[in-house]
Design a protein around this motif. Structure first.
Motif, PDB file in Angstrom:
ATOM      1  N   MET A  16      -6.190  -9.242  -2.579  1.00 24.08           N
ATOM      2  CA  MET A  16      -5.747 -10.552  -2.556  1.00 24.08           C
ATOM      3  C   MET A  16      -6.998 -11.507  -3.313  1.00 24.08           C
ATOM      4  O   MET A  16      -6.581 -12.196  -4.345  1.00 24.08           O
ATOM      5  N   LEU A  71      -7.908 -14.081 -11.638  1.00 19.92           N
ATOM      6  CA  LEU A  71      -7.081 -15.237 -12.333  1.00 19.92           C
ATOM      7  C   LEU A  71      -8.041 -16.519 -12.547  1.00 19.92           C
ATOM      8  O   LEU A  71      -7.746 -17.275 -13.471  1.00 19.92           O
ATOM      9  N   VAL A 124       0.790 -24.715 -12.099  1.00 20.08           N
ATOM     10  CA  VAL A 124       1.731 -24.477 -10.891  1.00 20.08           C
ATOM     11  C   VAL A 124       2.507 -25.629 -10.767  1.00 20.08           C
ATOM     12  O   VAL A 124       3.963 -25.693 -10.525  1.00 20.08           O
ATOM     13  N   LEU A 140       4.463 -10.406  -7.434  1.00 16.77           N
ATOM     14  CA  LEU A 140       3.171 -10.588  -8.109  1.00 16.77           C
ATOM     15  C   LEU A 140       2.994  -9.542  -9.110  1.00 16.77           C
ATOM     16  O   LEU A 140       2.377  -9.786 -10.193  1.00 16.77           O
ATOM     17  N   MET A 152       0.579 -17.542 -15.791  1.00 20.27           N
ATOM     18  CA  MET A 152      -0.634 -17.782 -14.827  1.00 20.27           C
ATOM     19  C   MET A 152      -0.126 -18.506 -13.558  1.00 20.27           C
ATOM     20  O   MET A 152      -0.723 -18.045 -12.530  1.00 20.27           O
ATOM     21  N   ALA A 153       0.650 -19.617 -13.787  1.00 23.26           N
ATOM     22  CA  ALA A 153       1.335 -20.249 -12.738  1.00 23.26           C
ATOM     23  C   ALA A 153       1.988 -19.430 -11.901  1.00 23.26           C
ATOM     24  O   ALA A 153       2.060 -19.448 -10.502  1.00 23.26           O
ATOM     25  N   ASP A 154       2.996 -18.494 -12.506  1.00 23.62           N
ATOM     26  CA  ASP A 154       3.902 -17.519 -11.621  1.00 23.62           C
ATOM     27  C   ASP A 154       2.956 -16.667 -10.713  1.00 23.62           C
ATOM     28  O   ASP A 154       3.214 -16.370  -9.456  1.00 23.62           O
ATOM     29  N   VAL A 155       1.882 -15.909 -11.327  1.00 22.22           N
ATOM     30  CA  VAL A 155       1.012 -15.167 -10.562  1.00 22.22           C
ATOM     31  C   VAL A 155       0.337 -15.939  -9.463  1.00 22.22           C
ATOM     32  O   VAL A 155       0.443 -15.592  -8.244  1.00 22.22           O
ATOM     33  N   LEU A 156      -0.136 -16.998  -9.745  1.00 25.74           N
ATOM     34  CA  LEU A 156      -0.987 -17.954  -8.405  1.00 25.74           C
ATOM     35  C   LEU A 156       0.181 -18.252  -7.295  1.00 25.74           C
ATOM     36  O   LEU A 156      -0.050 -18.298  -6.225  1.00 25.74           O
ATOM     37  N   SER A 157       1.330 -18.595  -7.966  1.00 25.29           N
ATOM     38  CA  SER A 157       2.514 -18.836  -7.003  1.00 25.29           C
ATOM     39  C   SER A 157       2.633 -17.777  -6.106  1.00 25.29           C
ATOM     40  O   SER A 157       2.798 -18.094  -4.750  1.00 25.29           O
ATOM     41  N   TYR A 158       3.014 -16.711  -6.510  1.00 31.53           N
ATOM     42  CA  TYR A 158       3.372 -15.575  -5.801  1.00 31.53           C
ATOM     43  C   TYR A 158       2.150 -15.188  -4.892  1.00 31.53           C
ATOM     44  O   TYR A 158       2.205 -14.720  -3.566  1.00 31.53           O
ATOM     45  N   LEU A 159       0.917 -15.364  -5.314  1.00 32.31           N
ATOM     46  CA  LEU A 159      -0.270 -14.825  -4.529  1.00 32.31           C
ATOM     47  C   LEU A 159      -0.210 -15.984  -3.155  1.00 32.31           C
ATOM     48  O   LEU A 159      -0.704 -15.572  -2.167  1.00 32.31           O
ATOM     49  N   LEU A 178       2.399 -15.410  -0.598  1.00 31.88           N
ATOM     50  CA  LEU A 178       1.750 -14.110   0.106  1.00 31.88           C
ATOM     51  C   LEU A 178       0.696 -14.423   1.013  1.00 31.88           C
ATOM     52  O   LEU A 178       0.715 -14.073   2.183  1.00 31.88           O
TER      53      LEU A 178
END
Lengths: 105, 105, 105, 105
Positions: free
Chosen positions: C68, C75, C90, D32, D68-75, D78
């Motif tokens: 992670m 990122l 976001v 993710l 990029m927002a989607d990646v960060l949101s799922y991270l 998690l």
């Protein structure tokens, strides 16, 4: 060797290990994404020219070959459990792409 | 149909569009990871049982089939530009796995 | 700690190693996909209940934490080189999702 | 804004939609990987120089920002469900990397 033969070989390999309960479509799709990520990682810092010469280094070449084998193996397992005819699917997608991207002359 | 025949078909498709300059190993590995991610996305919210029934919905089934075709197509293009014998690679990896995971009896 | 502070820390880390030439947006996006694939691989054979208990095993927990961290690090590097404000992105995406998925009451 | 604040905002967003049952660690790791694949796809055919100019095209820039927002949101989701302190994880991984890759002078 046909795709179907390779698919059967891998199905048999999984069956003999009782891996069917792990090989749900979801798990296989996830394993495939994992292996595709590892394959991508082999190329991540290379510029285009270096990537074209990646097989010149025997250790790197072997790593790439085995990652590619992993990707194909999970894809063939997924095709098996979903009863997807991969060859037909590629032919269908190619026909779609023929229309989207007409070849010049 | 053999893997080699499908590979040639896709190489010809790319050649007729002059896509060789885009199809560096790095770019193809990246495209493969992208398609594997899209395939995984089809399964992301499904529980194991739902994932086993994913092909019951015709629209979803078609999406899955075409994503699988995309994954295979980029893998075959990558094998072509790297001159990798995918069938031999899968056989080699399977031999490695035979040793790592001996089948029970 | 703010996202910006963490981003600066990683930018400084890369600068002191002269990694700027490797950290093109393309390379960073590829590295991110690779790490996301490795993170996914930690969960690939787990059923939903097992995945909820993944942190009970200290070795597995540490592997997951570090994967992670790798995902976030790439990122943040990508946000830095592209000058993207991740927090604003976001918030913007969340506003889009508020409209797409209205909360029930 | 701190990572923790953004994490709380996304946890609240998910709670108000009763998405907790979907947000298992496995599903979030898979989502993710899917988003990371989509982000990579934005760069797949670009050469290094084109990738450095990707934000010059407003439509492409917006696509990249939202991926990029989607990646960060799922991270962040998690991290929330696994109770992982991402900032501490990045600091720990950075310390590991300090030792592995000593900075020159």
């Amino acid at each position: 060797m046909s795709i179907a033969t390779l698919q059967d070989l891998l199905a048999d390999f999984a069956d003999r290990r009782d891996w069917g309960r792990f090989h749900t479509p979801k798990n296989l799709a996830m394993a495939l994404a994992g292996e595709a990520g590892e394959l991508a990682a082999e190329f991540q810092w290379l510029d285009p020219e270096q990537s074209a010469r990646v097989m010149d280094d025997p250790a790197k070449a072997e790593a790439v070959r085995l990652e590619m084998a992993d990707v194909l193996s999970y894809l063939l397992r997924l095709a098996d459990v979903l009863d997807v005819d991969l060859e037909a699917a590629v032919r269908e997608k190619t026909a779609v792409n023929e229309a989207r991207f007409p070849a010049g002359r």
